[in-house]
Every structure is written in C-alpha cells, then in structure tokens.
Design a protein around this motif. Structure first.
Motif, mmCIF file in Angstrom:
data_model
loop_
_atom_site.group_PDB
_atom_site.id
_atom_site.type_symbol
_atom_site.label_atom_id
_atom_site.label_comp_id
_atom_site.label_asym_id
_atom_site.label_seq_id
_atom_site.Cartn_x
_atom_site.Cartn_y
_atom_site.Cartn_z
ATOM 1 N N TYR A 118 -4.116 -2.258 11.103
ATOM 2 C CA TYR A 118 -3.815 -2.771 9.758
ATOM 3 C C TYR A 118 -4.625 -2.095 8.671
ATOM 4 O O TYR A 118 -4.516 -2.457 7.508
ATOM 5 C CB TYR A 118 -4.044 -4.285 9.716
ATOM 6 N N VAL A 169 3.576 0.486 0.487
ATOM 7 C CA VAL A 169 3.611 -0.954 0.180
ATOM 8 C C VAL A 169 2.970 -1.725 1.331
ATOM 9 O O VAL A 169 2.955 -1.265 2.469
ATOM 10 C CB VAL A 169 5.052 -1.473 -0.041
ATOM 11 N N LYS A 170 2.435 -2.880 0.994
ATOM 12 C CA LYS A 170 1.934 -3.750 2.058
ATOM 13 C C LYS A 170 2.179 -5.198 1.667
ATOM 14 O O LYS A 170 2.341 -5.517 0.491
ATOM 15 C CB LYS A 170 0.449 -3.497 2.331
ATOM 16 N N ILE A 171 2.222 -6.054 2.677
ATOM 17 C CA ILE A 171 2.404 -7.474 2.388
ATOM 18 C C ILE A 171 1.395 -8.301 3.167
ATOM 19 O O ILE A 171 0.885 -7.882 4.206
ATOM 20 C CB ILE A 171 3.836 -7.973 2.714
ATOM 21 N N GLY A 172 1.105 -9.481 2.608
ATOM 22 C CA GLY A 172 0.200 -10.425 3.251
ATOM 23 C C GLY A 172 0.504 -11.808 2.723
ATOM 24 O O GLY A 172 1.547 -12.017 2.100
ATOM 25 N N ARG A 173 -0.424 -12.730 2.939
ATOM 26 C CA ARG A 173 -0.159 -14.099 2.500
ATOM 27 C C ARG A 173 -0.851 -14.407 1.185
ATOM 28 O O ARG A 173 -0.950 -15.563 0.792
ATOM 29 C CB ARG A 173 -0.575 -15.097 3.586
ATOM 30 N N ARG A 174 -1.338 -13.375 0.545
ATOM 31 C CA ARG A 174 -2.001 -13.578 -0.731
ATOM 32 C C ARG A 174 -1.587 -12.393 -1.601
ATOM 33 O O ARG A 174 -0.990 -11.443 -1.099
ATOM 34 C CB ARG A 174 -3.510 -13.635 -0.501
ATOM 35 N N ASN A 175 -1.927 -12.438 -2.883
ATOM 36 C CA ASN A 175 -1.458 -11.378 -3.769
ATOM 37 C C ASN A 175 -2.516 -10.332 -4.089
ATOM 38 O O ASN A 175 -2.257 -9.385 -4.820
ATOM 39 C CB ASN A 175 -0.892 -11.993 -5.049
ATOM 40 N N ALA A 176 -3.706 -10.490 -3.568
ATOM 41 C CA ALA A 176 -4.748 -9.478 -3.714
ATOM 42 C C ALA A 176 -5.780 -9.715 -2.633
ATOM 43 O O ALA A 176 -5.877 -10.815 -2.098
ATOM 44 C CB ALA A 176 -5.406 -9.570 -5.097
ATOM 45 N N GLN A 177 -6.528 -8.697 -2.318
ATOM 46 C CA GLN A 177 -7.664 -8.826 -1.409
ATOM 47 C C GLN A 177 -7.237 -9.420 -0.075
ATOM 48 O O GLN A 177 -7.711 -10.469 0.329
ATOM 49 C CB GLN A 177 -8.735 -9.712 -2.073
ATOM 50 N N TYR A 178 -6.331 -8.735 0.586
ATOM 51 C CA TYR A 178 -5.878 -9.255 1.876
ATOM 52 C C TYR A 178 -5.659 -8.112 2.858
ATOM 53 O O TYR A 178 -5.420 -6.968 2.470
ATOM 54 C CB TYR A 178 -4.595 -10.069 1.726
ATOM 55 N N VAL A 179 -5.766 -8.443 4.119
ATOM 56 C CA VAL A 179 -5.450 -7.520 5.204
ATOM 57 C C VAL A 179 -3.938 -7.495 5.358
ATOM 58 O O VAL A 179 -3.283 -8.541 5.305
ATOM 59 C CB VAL A 179 -6.126 -8.005 6.501
ATOM 60 N N VAL A 224 -1.466 -15.093 12.067
ATOM 61 C CA VAL A 224 -1.105 -14.736 10.697
ATOM 62 C C VAL A 224 0.412 -14.690 10.547
ATOM 63 O O VAL A 224 0.968 -15.178 9.565
ATOM 64 C CB VAL A 224 -1.734 -13.380 10.307
ATOM 65 N N ALA A 225 1.083 -14.108 11.527
ATOM 66 C CA ALA A 225 2.541 -13.989 11.444
ATOM 67 C C ALA A 225 3.100 -13.745 12.836
ATOM 68 O O ALA A 225 2.408 -13.243 13.722
ATOM 69 C CB ALA A 225 2.943 -12.839 10.517
ATOM 70 N N ALA A 243 10.152 -7.803 8.420
ATOM 71 C CA ALA A 243 9.558 -7.325 7.161
ATOM 72 C C ALA A 243 9.422 -5.806 7.157
ATOM 73 O O ALA A 243 9.620 -5.163 6.114
ATOM 74 C CB ALA A 243 8.191 -7.990 6.957
ATOM 75 N N GLY A 254 3.719 -10.733 -4.109
ATOM 76 C CA GLY A 254 3.134 -9.658 -3.298
ATOM 77 C C GLY A 254 1.992 -8.951 -3.988
ATOM 78 O O GLY A 254 1.214 -8.257 -3.340
ATOM 79 N N GLY A 255 1.893 -9.102 -5.303
ATOM 80 C CA GLY A 255 0.730 -8.598 -6.033
ATOM 81 C C GLY A 255 0.451 -7.134 -5.784
ATOM 82 O O GLY A 255 1.338 -6.282 -5.903
ATOM 83 N N VAL A 256 -0.785 -6.847 -5.396
ATOM 84 C CA VAL A 256 -1.237 -5.459 -5.297
ATOM 85 C C VAL A 256 -0.511 -4.682 -4.204
ATOM 86 O O VAL A 256 -0.550 -3.453 -4.190
ATOM 87 C CB VAL A 256 -2.757 -5.387 -5.029
ATOM 88 N N GLY A 257 0.188 -5.383 -3.321
ATOM 89 C CA GLY A 257 0.918 -4.681 -2.261
ATOM 90 C C GLY A 257 2.194 -4.014 -2.738
ATOM 91 O O GLY A 257 2.761 -3.180 -2.022
ATOM 92 N N LEU A 303 11.312 -11.140 1.872
ATOM 93 C CA LEU A 303 10.001 -10.979 2.504
ATOM 94 C C LEU A 303 9.225 -12.293 2.580
ATOM 95 O O LEU A 303 8.200 -12.371 3.256
ATOM 96 C CB LEU A 303 9.160 -9.946 1.745
ATOM 97 N N LEU A 327 -7.315 -17.852 3.847
ATOM 98 C CA LEU A 327 -7.124 -17.306 2.510
ATOM 99 C C LEU A 327 -7.100 -18.417 1.475
ATOM 100 O O LEU A 327 -6.392 -19.413 1.636
ATOM 101 C CB LEU A 327 -5.811 -16.529 2.450
ATOM 102 N N ASP A 386 -3.633 -14.648 -7.766
ATOM 103 C CA ASP A 386 -2.681 -15.654 -7.298
ATOM 104 C C ASP A 386 -2.564 -16.843 -8.240
ATOM 105 O O ASP A 386 -1.563 -17.547 -8.234
ATOM 106 C CB ASP A 386 -3.123 -16.180 -5.922
ATOM 107 N N ARG A 428 4.835 -20.572 4.945
ATOM 108 C CA ARG A 428 4.491 -19.209 5.363
ATOM 109 C C ARG A 428 5.612 -18.264 4.967
ATOM 110 O O ARG A 428 6.777 -18.670 4.900
ATOM 111 C CB ARG A 428 4.336 -19.165 6.882
ATOM 112 N N GLU A 445 7.182 -16.302 6.683
ATOM 113 C CA GLU A 445 8.295 -16.290 7.639
ATOM 114 C C GLU A 445 9.159 -17.535 7.536
ATOM 115 O O GLU A 445 10.320 -17.495 7.914
ATOM 116 C CB GLU A 445 7.771 -16.077 9.062
#
Lengths: 278, 769
Positions: free
Chosen positions: A116, A176-186, A249-250, A258, B409-412, B602, B661, B667, B720, B722
């Motif tokens: 990741y 691009v990347k996705i996570g469960r938050r909008n910044a500072q995430y793996v 996480v998923a 995704a 998705g913000g910064v992603g 997504l 998180l 956010d 979530r 998903e």
C-alpha cells in the motif's frame, strides 16, 4: 539510547554508507525514518544498529541523465509534489501529512515495499528503474519485479538503493488512491496510469502482495483508450488480474471492484488528455 | 472574554498529565492479558522483582483493600483475579527507575494462562455460560405504554447496527501518585470525576477516603473515556508499596485497550403510522455489548431504550433492552451515553416512514414533534420548554449550500464532479441532560473575592469543554471581578460529579453562580454597613458598586484587603427510578441537516455542510458553544462514516490512529449553527447543557444524507465504502397494515423480567392483528 554511537552510523557519502553497512550487516538503513521510527516506538521492529542516510547529500535531489530523470533515493517526497510526471506528483501530494512528506524519502518508500505504499504504483506505471550501489559497483534494475513479497525486495546484501530513474519521454500520467478518510490515510487501494503514444500502462497498489501490473490489463486499457473496448471489459480484466487482501479495512471484493473503477477512470482521464474522450 | 487556558494550549505550553514529574519518581507499567478469556494458572514475579532498578511488582494478591471496583456493579478486579475476561485486562503492575526497566520487568513476569472460549457475540451472551459471578446481563429492562399492538396504515421495521466508537482523546491516560506524610496518597491525574476516583482508590488501598487526595492534572480530552478508573489505582498502589512518587502514562495502544468505548449495539424498531404520518405505535428492542465489566452499562441501556421514541409523541409502545457481558472490550460512558445508538435507529425509521407515506422528512417530524405537556413513553411529563418544532423550523430557515466544493476521496483524487451525487438528510434528536434514575446530580463551589480578584474552587474537571471560561465569566459578571483564578480541582472540596452528561454548566456553573451571588451580597452588605446605606439599593454593575444606579466605588477598592468568601451547593430536583416519575432532570433537542457528496461507485463520502439548530436554553459563551456544536458534529460524522474499533475474536485490531480513523480537517464539514433559546427553568439565565446533542444528531443526519444520495438502506454505522459501492445492507420491511386503534390509553408498565429472547418480535408479524 537509540543513538548509541557503536550502533549508529551517520555517513556523509555513499562510500561511507556502504562501509558502515559492511561493518554492521544487521543494521537497519534509515533515511527519513517515517517507517522505522514508528515501528521502533510501537516495538514491532528491533534493530541491531542503524545506518542513517540523512547526511548523504549525494542521495538528495533530482537531475537529468539523457532521457531519464534521476531522483536521488534520499530525496524527500515533499520535493516531488510538483514533479512533471503527473502520477509521481499526485502520489507525492497524497502521502501522509506535510510533516511526513518532508521526512519520508522516495527510496524509503521503495525499500519499505509494502503493497500500500503511496509511490509504488506511480513508479511501476512510469516504468521506473532502480540504481543499486554496492562495494562492487552499480547495477540498474527494473522496478517491475523488484518487490518479491510484502516488505521484501531483490536488494542484495551490502547494497544500497541510490537512485530511482524515470523516463522523461512525454506522456500523460496520473495517480489516484482511496481510503476511508479524505486525507492522511493509507491506501485501501491505489492505481496509476501512463499513456504514451496510444498505449496505456496501468499499475495498482494494495491489489496483491506486491505492486501489480499486467500485460492483459494494459491490452484492454489500450483498447478502451481508442474505443475498441468498453469500461466493463477493463473492469473484468482488472478483476482477473488482481489478488487484493481481505482485512478489517475492506473486503477483497470491494478492493477488486474499486480497482476496476479506478482503472477505468484513469483511462478516461487519459482519453480526455489525448482529446479522444469527452 | 478568552479561554483562560487557551493561549497555553495553542502555544504548546499547557502542562498535561503526561508532563507530570517529581524528583525521584518511579515509572509504572502494566502487564496485560493477551487473551480475551483465560484462566490464570500461575503468576511468577520472581525474575521481574530480581531485576536491578525494579522497586515493586504487584499482582491481585498484593492489593491491600477490596480487589473489586466499578462505577455501578463493582465487578472488576483491580488486577486480574484468577480469570481474565478481556484482551488487555491488567494482570500485574511494575514500578521501576525508568520506563524501559519497568517494561523489561513486565516482560519478565511469567504468566501461565489456560485459554477459555471467548464469548464475543452479545446476542448469545445472556443465555451463555456466566463469565462472572455477577452473571452476563448487566441490566434488562422492558416496559409498555398505551397499547403496543395499535396500528396505523403503514408499518416499517428494520434492524440497525452501531459500531464501537473510541473516545480517541488526544492525550493518553497519565497520572502520578505520591505517598503523603499521613500514610495516604495523593494522585494527580487526567480524569473526569475526581471523587469517584477517590472512592474507588480508597476501596483498593484500604485507606479512608480522606487519605486519598485526587488532584486534576491537565486533561487532553475525555468524551466519557476518563469516567472509569484505569491507571489511577495502580499508580496509587505502586506509590504506597514503594514509598516513592510513581508516574504512569499509557501508550496509544494501551489507551485503546484500557479505557471504555461506546457500546456497539443492535436495535430492532417497528413503527406504525397513520396516513397523515402520525406515529401510532413504536416497538423496540436493544442489545448493547457491554464487554467484560459493567462500568456504566446498566445506566447506558436505560438511555438507549427510553429514548428510542426520539423527540416525538408516542402514546403506544413497548420497549426492551439488554446490556450484556461478553469477552469484548469493556464499554461505558461516551459522549451521548447510549443516545446516539437510539437516535440513529429512530431517525432511520422516521425516514423510512416518510418514504412509505411519500411525506417530506421534515414534515413527518413536525407532525410528530413533542410539545410541552406531552408524556414520554416512560411516564415522565415534559414540563419544561420542549422546543422540538422550533428547532425544526429554525433548521428549515438555513439556506442550502451551493453545489460544488471538495470532492469525496479528498487528496486521493479518485472522484470527479461527474461521478458524484449530492444527498441531503435530516435528523432530530432528544438528549437527556445530567444524571438520571435517582443518581444525585450536584456540585459545590467556593468563591472568594479580594480587591477585585476572584478565586473559584470547584471539583469540576476541566477536560477541554470550557468550564474554566464559564466560571470566570460568571465571576466577572456577578462580582465585577477584574481578574479571576479558577483553581485546579481537587478532593478538598465536595464532589462536583462527573464532567459528563452535558451537565457541568448546569451543575457546577450554577454552584459557582450561587457562590458568587452570596459573595456579592456579603460584599454589598459590608459596603452598606460602612457607608450607612440601604443594602437593598446596592448592586454591582460594570465592575463598580452602585447605589440606585449611581457608581459608588470600584469593586476592587470597595473593601481593601478584606476577603469575602462563600461556599454554595447546587442539586437538581431529585429523579426517580424508571417508571416511578421523573427519570431525567431535563432534555435538550437538536435538529440537523447534512449535505453530502457521494461517489457512489467507490463508496466515498464528503460531508459538505451540516446545519444545526439546537435548543440551548441560553447562549452563555458563543465561541465555546460553537466549539461544542462543531466538535460534536465532527465526532458524530466520524461515527457515521469512519470511526470504528474493529474487534475480531475479542481482540481490537486497530488500536492506533493509522487504522482507527478520526476525521481530519479535510473531512470536517462546514458547520452552520443557529439556536433556539428558551430558558431552562431553575437555571441561572436559563442555561442548559449543550455538549452531547450535536453528536447524537450528526450520526443519523449524515447517514440520512448518504441514503438520499445513494438510494441505499444503509442500516449500519459507520457506513463503509463497500456498503455503498457493493450495496450491502437490508432495507426496512414496509407493510401496509389494517388500522387498529389502541385498546387502552396511557400508563407505563414496567417489567424487569425478560419477555423474550433478544432479537425481533418477528413471530408476532408486522401486520399486528
């Protein structure tokens, strides 16, 4: 205590770093420390000693060598946020926080080799090459295939990653990347695209145990770019090619889904850039 | 005025509990169980004791007083007693010259465990093999009102799930205990409730309470997570055993393991309504997972069950709930105290009813809004201001935000405007204020005034909420003081209760207000006596003593060198046990509208804006009020879309901030906050608690907005990605029913006997004939 002298080397040149490493074969090589230090604090890693690359000035900064961009392995991620290659810049910008980007290095991201890690899909899509230096000389290998398992690479004993080399031939690239938050995430999953002369190359993060790409996916992606295939074809090809993890996480099913969506969106962006799409 | 501790906190100069230090202090660490359930076969501390630098190694056998503590049931051992019941339960504690030595000693303790099957499913716990002599049911309650079998034209039911939320305060638990000359102990600690700590430490140490002095150290957030004792007793036992100051400070991981989380829960609800949307009956059943030890589980379940009706008039219903013991992490107080769970469920149901009847979501809420004089399902009459309609109307007046803004998705950067759908959702909630069910809600304050400088002494724990500001503001307003010191809370004064339940402005604020009024009256009496004036004509205005409106002398110069002091007590009118009268001191009502942008493919969510209209009694301090609203909203949206302690087979899988998180500033939504001010009777200026309602309301509001954007049922929080992208979640069952008027009216019947197994009343059928 961490910095006890016999166990801690602070070389200033690549040569000194290699010597220090030869003297301490069990030492952990640390650059920005954004992975090693938390690991030590959380006691998930022990170290017999450290070789810090922090003062090795030659490892920092970027230069041109023919048609390649040479990024010193010790270059902080923060220095890449405006890189010409869109994928590289986007991967750099979305890594951690400003404080982390200032310390984390591109070389650290590569050698960390966790599926990741932010920069890896961008480097794979861009077809990066790695410059590995040891006492016996220097070799250059493709990044594709460098990681063999999570956290494991083909870096040899006594060998240092000294630079990442990226082709500078014009292309469209994005990440691009996705996570469960909008910044500072793996990244739950991530993806990068390079489109050059009508050919598309995709790469994926956290889509399997190592950074992942596939000729089969690229064939369909290229067909999608010029209208010979549809988005569903690409999603199906991606779903076949990836082997994402299932964790808290998923689910693997979500990651597979995704990754197909991200691949399609990246190809559509390439289409728009090429004036082919809407 | 500014927060007295604001500058130090912003500059990084504020001294938190983790900064405590004393000459010669030892460091304490805790050895914890790696198993969620195991028998302790043997503990051998010899090797640990033998290490140089180790001053004490304590196990259950070394606890001089009563081994058990707890906020309600006293079922939790200070150190594990023969059995461990959750992963992370303290087994032994060590004091050594430095943290490293202490950790090494903890690792050197040999513990032989015989792992036992872990009971981790709360729906099975009630009937399972008891995990504790006290049994597996912390509390079961059941009651009916009116005729629960009454039906309207439509009936909707569903089962809702709420995940486990961590308080996630920023400063992990820390404290330092010091032996005192009288053979007692003094504990400086980051806590919410000094006197509760004192009592429980006294039990374990065997000391009389007066020899256990608790002093508040700098607190970096609490949110309920510091209401229970964690390291407090351990530090005191170690200090008493070694005769030296002992400091303890948890790591982030330990913090997750040691403190109480918000109860995860399953709530089944069935609402029936007539064609106009009026609710005819509500039936509900709740199971909350209390984890290994009781903490406040018996109290939390009552909040969840009784407030299932929401801020709506419900004449007919039946309600039942269990909080149960499992081998999961212990749960207890967290901001909202059982109500966010209820709010998520009842508001989801109101939207389901509105959809079934094709009504506007605000309209159906207005048609059912509680009014002053109505009676709750649990028998209490709403005799105080009940501005439910007003908060809904106030919210409706706030304009919607324009399209656009930050993408999901913000910064992603995975989303583009074309892949995003906007949704708007509403929620209205009712939160009880202060302690309940007969628990005395009181506080005491001492105020002194000398030469214009006021000193306020109160045991109210400042945990970030801003009591220090309120106390200073009151002293300045009532006394005309130029400067105010709010002393560090301790147990030398009477209890102020816990900083929880949205209660401290009401309880401690009122005690301070009363003490200030007493000081003012004594000062004015003295001035009147000295000047031969009628005290009845004197008052304090703008820092001066005035006579009949004419300034006489500045307060600072009124009685030079003389100190005027008063101690005053405040207690709310008593509450009663459930079913016997007024269970709650009061209520606050809140309405919110969430606007979200969702990347449906997504499953990514951006909360664009939350508008809030809250019933706040009166605005005491606008900045701090907004801080509570914004903070509560962000914490609530965290529970709605990302915050979840993931427990697998009794183990927390994400006990750190990389995987647990909480919302970042990227956010956080724009917050628009307006208020209904209808003064609360019996309170100075009519103020009332404000801290919990914004969280309770944000959870269902955000969920409703995401449903609106996606068309998905989304019966679980956190939602979530998903759940959205793969469409996971069962929609409500909607049944067109034959109307059946209530056979009886009014009255609440209580039962403490389980009527049935936890689950749903499916067998009875939604048609209800």
């Amino acid at each position: 205590m961490l910095l006890a002298a016999p166990r801690f080397a602070l070389p200033e040149t690549v040569g000194e770093a290699l010597s220090a490493l030869a003297e301490r074969p069990d030492a952990v090589v640390v650059a920005g420390g954004t992975e090693v230090m938390p690991d030590l604090l959380w006691r998930v890693r022990t170290a017999a000693g450290f070789v810090s690359l922090r003062r090795v000035g030659a490892l920092r900064g970027t230069s041109r060598d023919g048609d390649e961009l040479v990024v010193g392995a010790g270059t902080p991620v923060a220095a890449l946020v405006d890189a010409e290659a869109g994928a590289l810049a986007a991967a750099a910008r979305s890594l951690g926080t400003p404080l982390v980007r200032t310390e984390a290095t591109i070389g650290g991201n590569v050698v960390s080799a966790l599926p990741y890690r932010n920069m890896l899909p961008a480097l794979l899509a861009l077809d990066a090459r790695l410059e590995l230096t040891s006492d016996t000389g220097r070799r250059t290998v493709a990044f594709d295939g460098f990681t063999t398992a999570p956290g494991v690479t083909r870096l040899g004993e006594g060998e240092l990653l000294t630079a990442v080399r990226l082709p500078t031939r014009p292309c469209f690239s994005d990440y691009v990347k996705i996570g469960r938050r909008n910044a500072q995430y793996v990244a739950t999953v991530s993806a990068a695209v390079v489109s050059r002369n009508g050919a598309v190359r995709l790469a994926f993060g956290n889509a399997g145990p190592v950074p992942l790409r596939s000729d089969a996916v690229d064939v369909v992606a290229t067909a999608l770019l010029d209208g010979r295939a549809g988005p569903d074809d690409l999603r199906a090809a991606v779903a076949d090619a990836v082997d994402p993890p299932e964790d808290t996480v998923a689910s693997a099913a979500y990651r597979r889904h995704a990754l197909g969506v991200l691949a399609t969106r990246l190809v559509v962006r390439a289409q728009v850039d090429a004036g082919l799409g809407s | 005025m500014r927060r007295p501790d604001g500058q130090a906190k912003v500059r990084g100069e504020f001294s938190y509990a983790g900064d405590l230090h004393a000459e010669g202090m030892l460091h304490g660490v805790t050895l914890r169980s790696p198993h969620p359930h195991a028998r302790l076969l043997r503990i051998d501390t010899a090797a640990a004791r033998a290490l140089p630098g180790v001053h004490a190694v304590l196990t259950a056998a070394d606890v001089p007083g009563d081994l058990h503590f707890g906020l309600t049931l006293r079922d939790e051992p200070v150190l594990a007693d023969g059995v461990v019941r959750y992963a992370g339960e303290p087994v032994a504690v060590v004091a050594a010259i430095d943290p490293r030595t202490a950790r090494r000693a903890a690792r050197a303790i040999v513990v032989e465990y015989e792992p036992l099957p872990a009971q981790t499913d709360p729906t099975l716990a009630a009937d399972a093999e008891p995990l504790h002599a006290e049994g597996n049911v912390y509390r079961h309650l059941a009651y009916e009102c009116g005729d629960p079998r009454a039906r309207g034209v439509v009936t909707v039911e569903n089962t809702y799930r709420i995940g486990m939320q961590d308080p996630a305060f920023l400063a992990p638990e820390a404290g330092m205990a010091t032996p005192t000359a009288d053979g007692g102990v003094r504990l400086e600690v980051a806590t919410q409730w000094l006197h509760s700590d004192q009592r429980q430490i006294a039990w374990a140490t065997g000391l009389p309470p007066e020899k256990v002095q608790v002093v508040l150290a700098g607190v970096g957030g609490a949110f309920g997570g510091r209401e229970d004792v964690t390291l407090h007793t351990h530090a005191c036992l170690l200090a008493l055993a070694t005769g030296r100051p002992v400091k303890m400070e948890y790591t982030r991981e330990e913090s997750f393991l040691a403190h109480r989380q918000r109860h995860p829960g399953t709530i089944w609800l069935r609402h029936s309504a007539d064609a106009s949307g009026r609710v005819v009956s509500v039936e509900g059943r709740v199971v909350l997972d209390g984890g290994a030890y009781a903490s406040t589980s018996p109290v939390v379940i009552a909040n969840t069950v009784t407030l299932l009706q929401g801020p709506y008039r419900v004449d007919n219903g039946r309600f039942e709930g269990w909080s149960v013991r499992t081998n999961n992490p212990s749960c207890g107080a967290m901001r909202g105290f059982g109500v966010p769970q209820a709010a998520f469920a009842h508001e989801s149901q109101m939207d389901a009813l509105a959809a079934a009847l094709d009504l506007d979501p605000l309209e159906i809420r207005l048609r059912n809004a509680l009014r002053r004089g109505d009676t709750a399902t649990f028998g209490q009459r709403f005799t105080q201001p009940t501005p439910v309609r007003e908060v809904i109307e106030g919210l409706r007046a706030v304009p919607l935000p324009p399209a656009g803004g930050k993408l999901p998705g913000g910064v992603g950067r995975a989303s583009s405007p074309g892949s995003v759908r906007r949704g708007v959702g509403y929620a209205v909630t009712m939160k009880n204020l202060a302690f309940s069910e007969g628990h005395v809600d009181e506080s005491t304050a001492t105020v002194s005034l000398r030469d214009g400088h006021a000193t306020v002494h109160c045991a109210c724990a400042e945990v970030g909420q801003g009591f220090v500001t309120v106390a200073e503001q009151v002293a300045r307003t009532v006394l005309g003081a130029d400067t105010v010191t709010v002393t560090q809370p301790d147990t030398l004064i009477a209890s102020a209760g816990s900083t929880s339940a949205s209660r401290q402005t009401m309880a401690s604020g009122t005690a301070v207000h009363r003490a200030c009024v007493a000081v003012r009256d004594r000062l004015l009496a003295r001035v009147a006596r000295e000047r031969g004036l009628d005290a009845g004509l004197l008052s304090i205005q703008d820092g001066a003593v005035t006579c009949d409106g004419t300034p006489l002398v500045d307060v600072a110069a009124a009685t030079p060198g003389h100190t005027v002091r008063a101690t005053e007590h405040f207690a709310h009118p008593p509450t009663t046990a459930l079913g016997q009268g007024d269970v709650y001191v009061g209520f606050a009502f809140s309405a919110q509208r969430a606007v979200v942008d969702v990347d449906v493919e997504l499953g990514l969510v951006s909360v664009v804006q939350i508008a809030s209209c809250q019933d706040v009694g009166t605005v005491v301090n606008p900045t701090q009020l907004l801080g509570q609203i914004e903070g509560g909203i962000v914490q609530g949206m965290g529970l709605a879309v990302m915050e979840e302690v993931v427990v697998v087979d009794g183990h927390i899988t994400n006990p750190e901030f990389q995987d647990y998180l909480i919302p970042t500033i990227v956010d956080a939504p724009e917050v628009v906050s307006v208020y209904v001010t209808d003064p609360q009777p019996g309170m100075p200026h009519g103020w009332k608690g404000v801290g919990e309602p914004p969280l309770c309301t944000a959870v269902p509001a955000v969920a409703a907005a995401v449903r609106d954007a996606t068309g998905l049922p989304l019966p679980s929080v956190p939602i979530r990605p998903e759940h959205i992208a793969l469409g996971i979640g069962t929609p409500p069952t909607v049944t067109r029913t034959t109307p059946r008027p209530p056979a009886t009216t009014g009255g609440t019947a209580l039962s403490e006997e389980p009527a049935d197994r936890p689950g749903t009343w499916e067998s009875e059928g939604a048609a209800g004939h």
